[in-house]
Design a protein around this motif. Sequence first.
Motif, PDB file in Angstrom:
ATOM      1  N   VAL A  40      15.877 -52.491  19.103  1.00  0.00           N
ATOM      2  CA  VAL A  40      16.584 -53.642  18.544  1.00  0.00           C
ATOM      3  C   VAL A  40      16.932 -54.594  19.677  1.00  0.00           C
ATOM      4  O   VAL A  40      16.992 -54.196  20.839  1.00  0.00           O
ATOM      5  CB  VAL A  40      17.853 -53.216  17.763  1.00  0.00           C
ATOM      6  N   PRO A  41      17.167 -55.867  19.364  1.00  0.00           N
ATOM      7  CA  PRO A  41      17.460 -56.841  20.421  1.00  0.00           C
ATOM      8  C   PRO A  41      18.737 -56.499  21.187  1.00  0.00           C
ATOM      9  O   PRO A  41      19.672 -55.914  20.626  1.00  0.00           O
ATOM     10  CB  PRO A  41      17.636 -58.155  19.663  1.00  0.00           C
ATOM     11  N   LYS A  42      18.784 -56.878  22.441  1.00  0.00           N
ATOM     12  CA  LYS A  42      19.985 -56.714  23.244  1.00  0.00           C
ATOM     13  C   LYS A  42      21.102 -57.512  22.580  1.00  0.00           C
ATOM     14  O   LYS A  42      20.908 -58.659  22.206  1.00  0.00           O
ATOM     15  CB  LYS A  42      19.718 -57.223  24.663  1.00  0.00           C
ATOM     16  N   GLY A  43      22.251 -56.899  22.401  1.00  0.00           N
ATOM     17  CA  GLY A  43      23.371 -57.574  21.754  1.00  0.00           C
ATOM     18  C   GLY A  43      23.468 -57.316  20.262  1.00  0.00           C
ATOM     19  O   GLY A  43      24.373 -57.827  19.599  1.00  0.00           O
ATOM     20  N   PHE A  44      22.543 -56.519  19.697  1.00  0.00           N
ATOM     21  CA  PHE A  44      22.565 -56.218  18.258  1.00  0.00           C
ATOM     22  C   PHE A  44      23.935 -55.673  17.870  1.00  0.00           C
ATOM     23  O   PHE A  44      24.517 -54.854  18.574  1.00  0.00           O
ATOM     24  CB  PHE A  44      21.473 -55.197  17.923  1.00  0.00           C
ATOM     25  N   SER A  45      24.444 -56.108  16.740  1.00  0.00           N
ATOM     26  CA  SER A  45      25.800 -55.761  16.313  1.00  0.00           C
ATOM     27  C   SER A  45      25.957 -54.276  15.999  1.00  0.00           C
ATOM     28  O   SER A  45      25.011 -53.598  15.611  1.00  0.00           O
ATOM     29  CB  SER A  45      26.184 -56.579  15.085  1.00  0.00           C
ATOM     30  N   ASP A  46      27.208 -53.809  16.128  1.00  0.00           N
ATOM     31  CA  ASP A  46      27.541 -52.408  15.862  1.00  0.00           C
ATOM     32  C   ASP A  46      27.301 -52.030  14.403  1.00  0.00           C
ATOM     33  O   ASP A  46      26.813 -50.939  14.113  1.00  0.00           O
ATOM     34  CB  ASP A  46      29.003 -52.133  16.206  1.00  0.00           C
ATOM     35  N   LEU A  47      27.707 -52.908  13.501  1.00  0.00           N
ATOM     36  CA  LEU A  47      27.566 -52.658  12.063  1.00  0.00           C
ATOM     37  C   LEU A  47      26.833 -53.824  11.419  1.00  0.00           C
ATOM     38  O   LEU A  47      27.029 -54.977  11.800  1.00  0.00           O
ATOM     39  CB  LEU A  47      28.939 -52.498  11.408  1.00  0.00           C
ATOM     40  N   PHE A  48      26.008 -53.510  10.443  1.00  0.00           N
ATOM     41  CA  PHE A  48      25.284 -54.554   9.713  1.00  0.00           C
ATOM     42  C   PHE A  48      25.017 -54.047   8.316  1.00  0.00           C
ATOM     43  O   PHE A  48      25.172 -52.858   8.026  1.00  0.00           O
ATOM     44  CB  PHE A  48      23.984 -54.933  10.425  1.00  0.00           C
ATOM     45  N   GLY A  49      24.634 -54.959   7.436  1.00  0.00           N
ATOM     46  CA  GLY A  49      24.344 -54.551   6.067  1.00  0.00           C
ATOM     47  C   GLY A  49      24.276 -55.737   5.137  1.00  0.00           C
ATOM     48  O   GLY A  49      23.995 -56.861   5.566  1.00  0.00           O
ATOM     49  N   ASP A  74      27.300 -62.409  21.837  1.00  0.00           N
ATOM     50  CA  ASP A  74      27.600 -63.765  21.362  1.00  0.00           C
ATOM     51  C   ASP A  74      26.325 -64.472  20.915  1.00  0.00           C
ATOM     52  O   ASP A  74      26.304 -65.123  19.865  1.00  0.00           O
ATOM     53  CB  ASP A  74      28.283 -64.588  22.456  1.00  0.00           C
ATOM     54  N   ASN A  75      25.273 -64.345  21.705  1.00  0.00           N
ATOM     55  CA  ASN A  75      24.002 -64.985  21.375  1.00  0.00           C
ATOM     56  C   ASN A  75      23.417 -64.409  20.091  1.00  0.00           C
ATOM     57  O   ASN A  75      22.938 -65.155  19.225  1.00  0.00           O
ATOM     58  CB  ASN A  75      23.010 -64.836  22.527  1.00  0.00           C
ATOM     59  N   PHE A  76      23.464 -63.083  19.954  1.00  0.00           N
ATOM     60  CA  PHE A  76      22.929 -62.453  18.745  1.00  0.00           C
ATOM     61  C   PHE A  76      23.684 -62.935  17.507  1.00  0.00           C
ATOM     62  O   PHE A  76      23.069 -63.321  16.504  1.00  0.00           O
ATOM     63  CB  PHE A  76      23.002 -60.921  18.856  1.00  0.00           C
TER      64      PHE A  76
END
Length: 104
Positions: A40-49, A74-76
């Motif tokens: 996954v991209p650098k900075g990908f969030s901890d939680l998603f859905g 921040d960028n993500f």
Amino acid sequence: MREKDIQNEIRLALRDIAVVFRINVGTFMSDTGKMVSTGVPKGFSDLFGVRKLDGKAFFIEVKNEKGRTSKYQDNFLKKMKESGAIVGVARSGSEAIKIIKEEI
């Protein structure tokens, strides 16, 4: 409180209004000694859905009371918001609910 504990609090708080996923990000050493990236991209969030109401995607970065986001996080979040997703930084379950309901 540890971020892991906050993540669990948030996942429980959102269970009625969202489908929530957590992914381990970064790199690790395999049994063979080779470094492996989670992809996954650098900075990908901890939680998603997705929000149950309308299927809108969300990304939540979880921080404790002293935690700060990195430039990669921040960028993500910026890129996801530009793409139409709900984004935010949460330090508690109640903050996460406000993010999902777009009250923050």
